[in-house]
Design an enzyme around this catalytic site. Structure first.
Site, mmCIF file in Angstrom:
data_model
loop_
_atom_site.group_PDB
_atom_site.id
_atom_site.type_symbol
_atom_site.label_atom_id
_atom_site.label_comp_id
_atom_site.label_asym_id
_atom_site.label_seq_id
_atom_site.Cartn_x
_atom_site.Cartn_y
_atom_site.Cartn_z
ATOM 1 N N LYS A 171 0.766 -1.593 0.368
ATOM 2 C CA LYS A 171 0.053 -0.216 0.205
ATOM 3 C C LYS A 171 1.515 1.693 -0.124
ATOM 4 O O LYS A 171 0.211 2.364 -0.870
ATOM 5 C CB LYS A 171 -0.841 0.017 1.082
ATOM 6 C CG LYS A 171 -1.821 1.257 2.034
ATOM 7 C CD LYS A 171 -2.701 1.801 0.482
ATOM 8 C CE LYS A 171 -3.141 2.926 0.458
ATOM 9 N NZ LYS A 171 -4.557 2.904 -0.832
ATOM 10 N N CYS A 225 -4.328 10.477 1.324
ATOM 11 C CA CYS A 225 -3.743 9.584 0.986
ATOM 12 C C CYS A 225 -1.816 9.735 0.328
ATOM 13 O O CYS A 225 -1.324 9.910 1.152
ATOM 14 C CB CYS A 225 -4.086 8.305 -0.070
ATOM 15 S SG CYS A 225 -6.136 8.121 0.160
#
Ligand code: SAJ
Length: 440
Positions: free
Chosen positions: A215, A269
């Site tokens: 991720k 993010c």
């Protein structure tokens, strides 16, 4: 493994679509949020975030009885943690004289603490929140083990990152490939069984720490690539090159895919996650650190560009179009557009703003419900977000509604139109110093 009932902790951009999608697939879902306003909003049948298709999905899930919204978790077959992991605003780390941000893991800690009393043998817990490497094994497992049960032995524990793109969440949730990292192969398999309920993309099993790294690598890769695009825009500015033309030509190389420059990198993010790697290994991450610096300073670069074009900003009436962190979303978190507006305001400019997704306005900013009102007495207009509705503005549409004739385009939304013919001067980021770009 069979899942009749699951608890999803955190009903934000990821948790709410995930909970509703499970519910739409026949699972009994308890959606949990500690913010009582969110609980009440959802119970009234309304939603607190904008995402295409989400409202009707949530409505259907609640009406079917498969989705129930609560403020604390309860016994279930599986628990999914999808709470925010921002960084601390008020404390930073330091390495070799350079400061770096620190992940605020308090929401993950609280969620794990809230699950522990309800944990039963054979349950599955999945962490989805983006987290520093080793969070699942070093932070979450010990908290859950306070239940007296052992991770990987008595209950399954896995990390599975979400990868969905805001604006396309509902489709990507189902179609994207998904990585499931278990603390044991059995935990990975349990996670595989859970997401198989609705995921149509490939589901790949691995270990928990690899899944966490995957991720962080994905978003860091994007951040570094946007940083180089932003640096190219600065170089192009200096050398009299049109960066957008140069990028489109370079991208004709079969192995080159340069991203787009802009006013900076926002959202919750990409502007946050690379710090999780810097924080945990500052000695190994000079490139990631430098990319963060480039992207964070791009708002200042845009501010300097506006100053170069307009001269003194004191008392200048500037209209800023778009405040969201990226096109066609309503999300303002870490938005570079907002930061540019604040920099202009701090320099004495009188900035009016229009954000099509927030007609009701925003605290601290002089926002207007309509485009026309925001532009009525502008001297210059700056395009900060390439929203579809702003991108399509043409000289014919703008001329009757604003006296401004200076346009500054930071996102390449307005190229390719005859602005000069209509009396406008168009300046574009990455094209500004030596070219007469008003004709381009
Ligand atoms: N941006 C640029 N230039 C570009 C692309 C983006 O300046 O060429 C800017 C955007 O304007 C925005 C920021 O970067 O301010 C981030 O936007 P984004 O569309 O790249 O990404 P997010 O934050 O909306 O979603 C990302 C996605 N990750 C990747 O593409 C690797 C998404 O798949 C993740 O699920 C999401 O982060 C997340 O939740 O981690």
């Amino acid at each position: 493994m069979k899942f009749n009932k699951i608890c999803v902790l955190g009903l934000g951009y990821i948790g709410l679509p995930t909970a509703s999608t499970f519910a739409a697939n026949g699972v009994h879902v308890v959606g949990v949020d500690t913010d009582l306003r969110i609980v009440e909003t959802l119970r009234r049948g309304e939603i607190h975030i904008h995402e295409p298709g989400l409202r009707s999905l949530v409505e259907a899930a609640i009406e079917s009885g498969n989705l129930r919204v609560e403020s604390s978790p309860e016994e279930a077959d599986a628990f999914i943690i999808a709470v925010p992991t921002p960084f601390f605003r008020d404390k930073t780390g330091e390495y070799n004289g350079e400061t770096h941000k620190l992940a605020d893991m308090r929401a993950v800690t609280s969620a794990a603490e809230a699950i522990a009393p309800h944990l039963r043998k054979g349950n599955l817990v999945v962490l989805e929140s983006t987290s520093p490497p080793r969070t699942t094994v070093d932070l979450v497992a010990p908290i859950l083990e306070r239940s007296g049960l052992k991770a990987g032995v008595d209950f399954h524990l896995a990390y599975s990152p979400e990868r969905v793109l805001p604006g396309q969440i509902l489709r990507e949730l189902i179609d994207n490939a998904r990585v499931i990292g278990g603390v044991t192969p059995g935990s990975a398999q349990a996670g595989y069984d859970l997401y198989s309920i609705f995921v149509r993309g490939e589901i790949v099993k691995t270990d928990a720490t690899t899944a966490e790294m995957v991720k962080l690598m994905e978003n860091t890769y994007r951040d570094v690539n946007i940083a180089i695009a932003n640096e190219f825009s600065r170089l192009a500015d200096r050398f009299g090159v049109d960066v957008w033309e140069a990028i489109s030509l370079a991208n004709r190389h079969p192995r080159v895919k340069i991203l787009s420059p802009g006013p900076g990198v926002g959202g919750h993010c990409i502007s946050v996650d690379p710090w999780f790697l810097v924080e945990t290994a500052p000695d190994l991450t000079p490139l990631i650190y430098a990319s963060r610096q480039v992207n964070d300073s791009q708002t200042h670069y845009v501010f300097d560009l506006v100053q170069r074009i307009l001269g003194s900003l004191k008392g200048k009436k500037i209209t800023a179009l778009g405040l969201a962190y990226k096109p066609d979303v309503d999300d303002l978190r870490e938005s570079p557009a907002v930061e540019v507006v604040q920099l202009l305001q701090d320099a004495g400019a009188l900035v009016k703003a229009f954000e099509p997704f927030k007609p009701a306005g925003l605290p601290g900013l002089d926002t207007f419900p309509t485009l026309g009102e925001s532009l009525a007495d502008a001297e210059a207009v700056i395009l900060l977000v390439n929203h579809s509705s702003l991108k399509e503005l043409s000289p014919e549409k703008l001329k009757p509604i604003t006296p401004a004739r200076i346009l500054i385009d930071t996102v390449n939304g307005w190229g390719g139109r005859d602005w000069a013919g209509a009396g406008f001067t168009l300046h574009r980021l990455g094209v500004s110093e030596h070219r007469d770009n008003s004709k381009r």
